[in-house]
Enzyme design. Sequence first.
Site, PDB file in Angstrom:
ATOM      1  N   LYS A 128       0.811  -1.343   0.049  1.00  0.00           N
ATOM      2  CA  LYS A 128       0.066  -0.037  -0.199  1.00  0.00           C
ATOM      3  C   LYS A 128       0.819   1.294   0.281  1.00  0.00           C
ATOM      4  O   LYS A 128       1.810   1.244   0.492  1.00  0.00           O
ATOM      5  CB  LYS A 128      -1.097   0.041   1.272  1.00  0.00           C
ATOM      6  CG  LYS A 128      -2.254  -0.913   0.977  1.00  0.00           C
ATOM      7  CD  LYS A 128      -2.773  -1.190   2.239  1.00  0.00           C
ATOM      8  CE  LYS A 128      -3.688   0.053   2.710  1.00  0.00           C
ATOM      9  NZ  LYS A 128      -5.049   0.363   2.114  1.00  0.00           N
ATOM     10  N   ILE A 450     -12.923 -19.529   4.985  1.00  0.00           N
ATOM     11  CA  ILE A 450     -13.192 -18.307   5.130  1.00  0.00           C
ATOM     12  C   ILE A 450     -14.357 -17.852   4.955  1.00  0.00           C
ATOM     13  O   ILE A 450     -14.812 -16.515   5.322  1.00  0.00           O
ATOM     14  CB  ILE A 450     -11.948 -17.665   4.910  1.00  0.00           C
ATOM     15  CG1 ILE A 450     -10.462 -18.227   5.271  1.00  0.00           C
ATOM     16  CG2 ILE A 450     -11.602 -16.090   5.230  1.00  0.00           C
ATOM     17  CD1 ILE A 450     -10.357 -18.289   6.537  1.00  0.00           C
ATOM     18  N   GLY A 451     -15.193 -18.360   4.100  1.00  0.00           N
ATOM     19  CA  GLY A 451     -16.522 -17.620   3.575  1.00  0.00           C
ATOM     20  C   GLY A 451     -17.151 -17.696   2.536  1.00  0.00           C
ATOM     21  O   GLY A 451     -18.079 -18.371   2.059  1.00  0.00           O
ATOM     22  N   ARG A 534      -6.397  -2.427 -11.974  1.00  0.00           N
ATOM     23  CA  ARG A 534      -7.560  -2.855 -10.895  1.00  0.00           C
ATOM     24  C   ARG A 534      -8.138  -1.472 -10.378  1.00  0.00           C
ATOM     25  O   ARG A 534      -7.368  -0.629  -9.903  1.00  0.00           O
ATOM     26  CB  ARG A 534      -7.019  -3.649  -9.984  1.00  0.00           C
ATOM     27  CG  ARG A 534      -6.742  -4.716 -10.339  1.00  0.00           C
ATOM     28  CD  ARG A 534      -8.170  -5.671 -10.672  1.00  0.00           C
ATOM     29  NE  ARG A 534      -8.808  -6.286  -9.097  1.00  0.00           N
ATOM     30  CZ  ARG A 534      -8.736  -7.573  -8.911  1.00  0.00           C
ATOM     31  NH1 ARG A 534      -7.971  -8.478  -9.837  1.00  0.00           N
ATOM     32  NH2 ARG A 534      -8.937  -7.903  -7.931  1.00  0.00           N
ATOM     33  N   HIS A 660     -11.260 -12.756  10.959  1.00  0.00           N
ATOM     34  CA  HIS A 660     -10.381 -13.192  10.107  1.00  0.00           C
ATOM     35  C   HIS A 660      -9.523 -11.875   9.361  1.00  0.00           C
ATOM     36  O   HIS A 660     -10.239 -10.930   9.388  1.00  0.00           O
ATOM     37  CB  HIS A 660     -11.006 -13.729   8.816  1.00  0.00           C
ATOM     38  CG  HIS A 660     -10.237 -14.012   7.426  1.00  0.00           C
ATOM     39  ND1 HIS A 660      -9.109 -14.839   7.379  1.00  0.00           N
ATOM     40  CD2 HIS A 660     -10.339 -13.159   6.379  1.00  0.00           C
ATOM     41  CE1 HIS A 660      -8.605 -14.665   6.247  1.00  0.00           C
ATOM     42  NE2 HIS A 660      -9.162 -13.729   5.539  1.00  0.00           N
ATOM     43  N   GLU A 684      -3.643 -15.483   7.395  1.00  0.00           N
ATOM     44  CA  GLU A 684      -2.904 -15.886   6.198  1.00  0.00           C
ATOM     45  C   GLU A 684      -1.414 -16.134   6.756  1.00  0.00           C
ATOM     46  O   GLU A 684      -0.966 -15.488   7.487  1.00  0.00           O
ATOM     47  CB  GLU A 684      -2.409 -14.909   5.300  1.00  0.00           C
ATOM     48  CG  GLU A 684      -1.719 -15.017   4.317  1.00  0.00           C
ATOM     49  CD  GLU A 684      -1.462 -14.085   3.228  1.00  0.00           C
ATOM     50  OE1 GLU A 684      -2.126 -13.287   2.669  1.00  0.00           O
ATOM     51  OE2 GLU A 684      -0.214 -13.840   2.751  1.00  0.00           O
ATOM     52  N   HIS A 713      -3.960 -17.624  -3.289  1.00  0.00           N
ATOM     53  CA  HIS A 713      -3.730 -16.506  -4.340  1.00  0.00           C
ATOM     54  C   HIS A 713      -3.298 -17.572  -5.328  1.00  0.00           C
ATOM     55  O   HIS A 713      -3.306 -16.725  -6.319  1.00  0.00           O
ATOM     56  CB  HIS A 713      -2.649 -15.447  -3.959  1.00  0.00           C
ATOM     57  CG  HIS A 713      -3.360 -15.016  -2.496  1.00  0.00           C
ATOM     58  ND1 HIS A 713      -4.335 -13.809  -2.611  1.00  0.00           N
ATOM     59  CD2 HIS A 713      -2.608 -15.100  -1.160  1.00  0.00           C
ATOM     60  CE1 HIS A 713      -4.456 -13.430  -1.268  1.00  0.00           C
ATOM     61  NE2 HIS A 713      -3.611 -14.147  -0.460  1.00  0.00           N
TER      62      HIS A 713
HETATM   63  N1  GLN Z   1     -15.336 -13.713   4.204  1.00  0.00           N
HETATM   64  C1  GLN Z   1     -14.739 -12.956   2.985  1.00  0.00           C
HETATM   65  C2  GLN Z   1     -14.419 -14.014   1.811  1.00  0.00           C
HETATM   66  O1  GLN Z   1     -14.256 -15.315   2.371  1.00  0.00           O
HETATM   67  C3  GLN Z   1     -13.348 -12.438   3.437  1.00  0.00           C
HETATM   68  C4  GLN Z   1     -12.694 -11.898   2.451  1.00  0.00           C
HETATM   69  C5  GLN Z   1     -11.124 -11.010   3.049  1.00  0.00           C
HETATM   70  O2  GLN Z   1     -10.729 -11.457   3.886  1.00  0.00           O
HETATM   71  N2  GLN Z   1     -10.606 -10.247   2.172  1.00  0.00           N
HETATM   72  O3  GLN Z   1     -14.351 -13.759   0.753  1.00  0.00           O
HETATM   73 ZN    ZN Z   2      -8.834 -12.906   3.890  1.00  0.00          ZN
END
Ligand code: GLN
Ligand code: ZN
Length: 793
Positions: A128, A450-451, A534, A660, A684, A713
């Site tokens: 950033k 994570i979702g 982007r 998270h 991560e 990624h």
């Molecule tokens: N819950 C979100 C996902 O799984 C979390 C995204 C993130 O941490 N940037 O996409």
């Molecule tokens: Zn994330």
Amino acid sequence: MNQNIRTHNLGFPRIGAKRELKHSIESFWSGKIGEAQLLDTAKAVRIVNWSTQRAAGIDLIPSNDFSLYDHVLDTCALTGAVPERFHWSGGNVDLKTYFAMARGLANGDATCQGCGTQHATTALEMTKWFDTNYHYLVPEFHPCQKFRLSSTKPFDEWNEAKALGIETKPVLLGPVSFLLLGKMGEGSRMNPLSLLSDVLPVYAQALERLAELGVSWVQLDEPALALDLNAGQRAAYEQAYRELRNAAPKLKIMLATYFGDLRENLDAACRLPVDALHIDVVRSPGQLESVFNALPKELLLSLGVVDGRNIWKTNYAAALALLRRASEKIGADRLLVAPSCSLLHAPLSLKHERKLDPEPKQWLAFAEEKLVEVVELAGLLDGSAPAAALEANQAVMKKRRGSYRIHSHAVKTRCSEVKPEDYRRASPFIRRRELQQTRLKLPAFPTTTIGSFPQTAAVRTARAQFKKGGMSAAEYERFLETETNTAVQKQDRLGLDVLVHGEFERNDMVEYFGEQLAGFAFTENGWVQSYGSRCVKPPILYGDVERSRPMTVRWSKFAQSLTEKPVKGMLTGPITILQWSFVRDDQPRSETAKQLALAIRDEVRDLETAGLAVIQIDEPALREGLPLRRGDWGDYLHWAVDAFRLATSGVRDETQIHTHMCYCEFNNILQSIAAMDADVISIEASRSKMELLEAFAEFRYPNDIGPGVWDIHSPRVPSSEEMFELIRAAAKVIPRERLWVNPDCGLKTRRWEEVELALANLVTAAHEARNDQKTGEKRPILPAQKPLRHPKS
Ligand code: GLN
Ligand code: ZN
């Protein structure tokens, strides 16, 4: 009357009104268009930008603020700082090498320009740009780094504008900030700043060339002056600018600082042999008096009074007060009026917004409107602009202040009535853990994700269709139900322990919530560059935040109805919503965070009532909100952690709260992470091979952790052995009872094929860890090394 106070601009959005640069660059990458066509688009964008600024009446218009990818990468190209792995053969840095540095080369991708073969190469790292949401490529230096002038971009762009009859002010990233933003290649412990004497001749040569062309002003950006610097770093400025001055004695140098005040760097900045100093008085109006005292008589002062990185109209009365004070102190002839920083961080123009909520729209100024403000303010200062301009502006300010759209009595009352116990769970973690375990009956090394699950073309098409009216609400609901159902079935079959609904209904983790909360507005075209091609379109948070009805319960409840396994409710945290929006400037950010926290708190409670035993509140942006100066961290962390606690503490002990964060630098903020007091945190970790966990272990991070074992990624599917090794490594430092097994982040960018294979391996790895008693020994749970900070009562 002719306006005689000068104006200038520091930089302008470069993606084009219709993001044509983005589209053109992406077409070039995919081979649909050639270099000439890309360069034509780029040129057209520059021409429009310069003409727009000229038409607005800006005196000093920037050039070389344009970039095909990133201005820091441009500086690498200018100075020939190309790492060896790109096999650059010298000469000017060509477009292929330039984009290879930005994006890396995949095997069989393009041919390496340098060696003529096809080989894989990683891109420069990205991070950033100070505390903005723009990302730059990190320059990577070599201990025997040779710098050489390797680009003609600044000269070409100056000539190009000159041909239009515009004598621009070329902008270069200053040499000290350039080095400070960079890093040494792997294996070197050298300080990049020790390369200063090597890079300066290249800068000197560039300035000489500009002087020869007839340039009168050049802008050297040194935003690092707003950071904590040590004496050596300050001394580097003196050396650098002395040398540059000698190289181009007649060129007028404007030293541009922004994003914060100069504090202890002020004297060093004022001693530099430059012709003008630009300071950001939007971020730090308080530095003005000390600047007057330190500024040598021969220096001009540029005051950044128009916010370059937010979207609100400037309050002319407040800006004029600063300008008048400066004019009294140093004389109007030494003053320049400007935006606070480059307008790169603002969307281009309000004229492209036809659907924006008309009331908040009146309060906004995007880049083009900001130019008008700069010119108008200069005119008001010297009397050349009609007083009506001030009156009109003040009328808008008054309307905004008094608008019922901003102020909700209910929200303000509720905020003022928050009690200390609202920031605390009923029992300490150890107790909660027992109760949650009794309820959830999870095995050791519980597995979860994570979702998000893949946002396939079908998901995106359905959403677009629904938005355009091509699909009815009922059809869209059915579609989402099917997707959610499939995701739940798949997770069940894979044998995951805590399931998610998959987030198919969400376009974006902030926008989705903003759209359902009062106080947010959305643009059609308010794009800003995030990195390279982007762009993001941040929501505008303009008023008191209020939740009128549940936002996510419908989907979480639906998913829970499909399985016996616990489903995890999924929310975005208050700090992440704040960080990724354009936020109102009429109250402290901490207050806005508190309002967001209360809205999320209600949602958390509703999820609990709906039967969700596990709820995750994502805060991936917590770390990036850290102020630039270390001394300011404490205050931010305090209110940020409080916001998270306020959002999550309204539930019963039996309800398990997850959070998270998708990064791995937790140094120096672990105490605050622990103070968030989430029952489980997922982070991560796979790329750093669990190294970061040592800090957690040393700190004795008290709650459960899920260090990511799969780098999402990359399209590569890790084997179960690999993931097992990572779990093992984690269990060496963290007690096994505390460990969860999950990927690094959400899976929305991955394909189902990869996801199913990788998750199957992940579940196998967790099973192996459970069966392998050697994977971490049972250890007593020790209390945290440092006491948890409790919020002020
Ligand atoms: N819950 C979100 C996902 O799984 C979390 C995204 C993130 O941490 N940037 O996409
Ligand atoms: Zn994330």
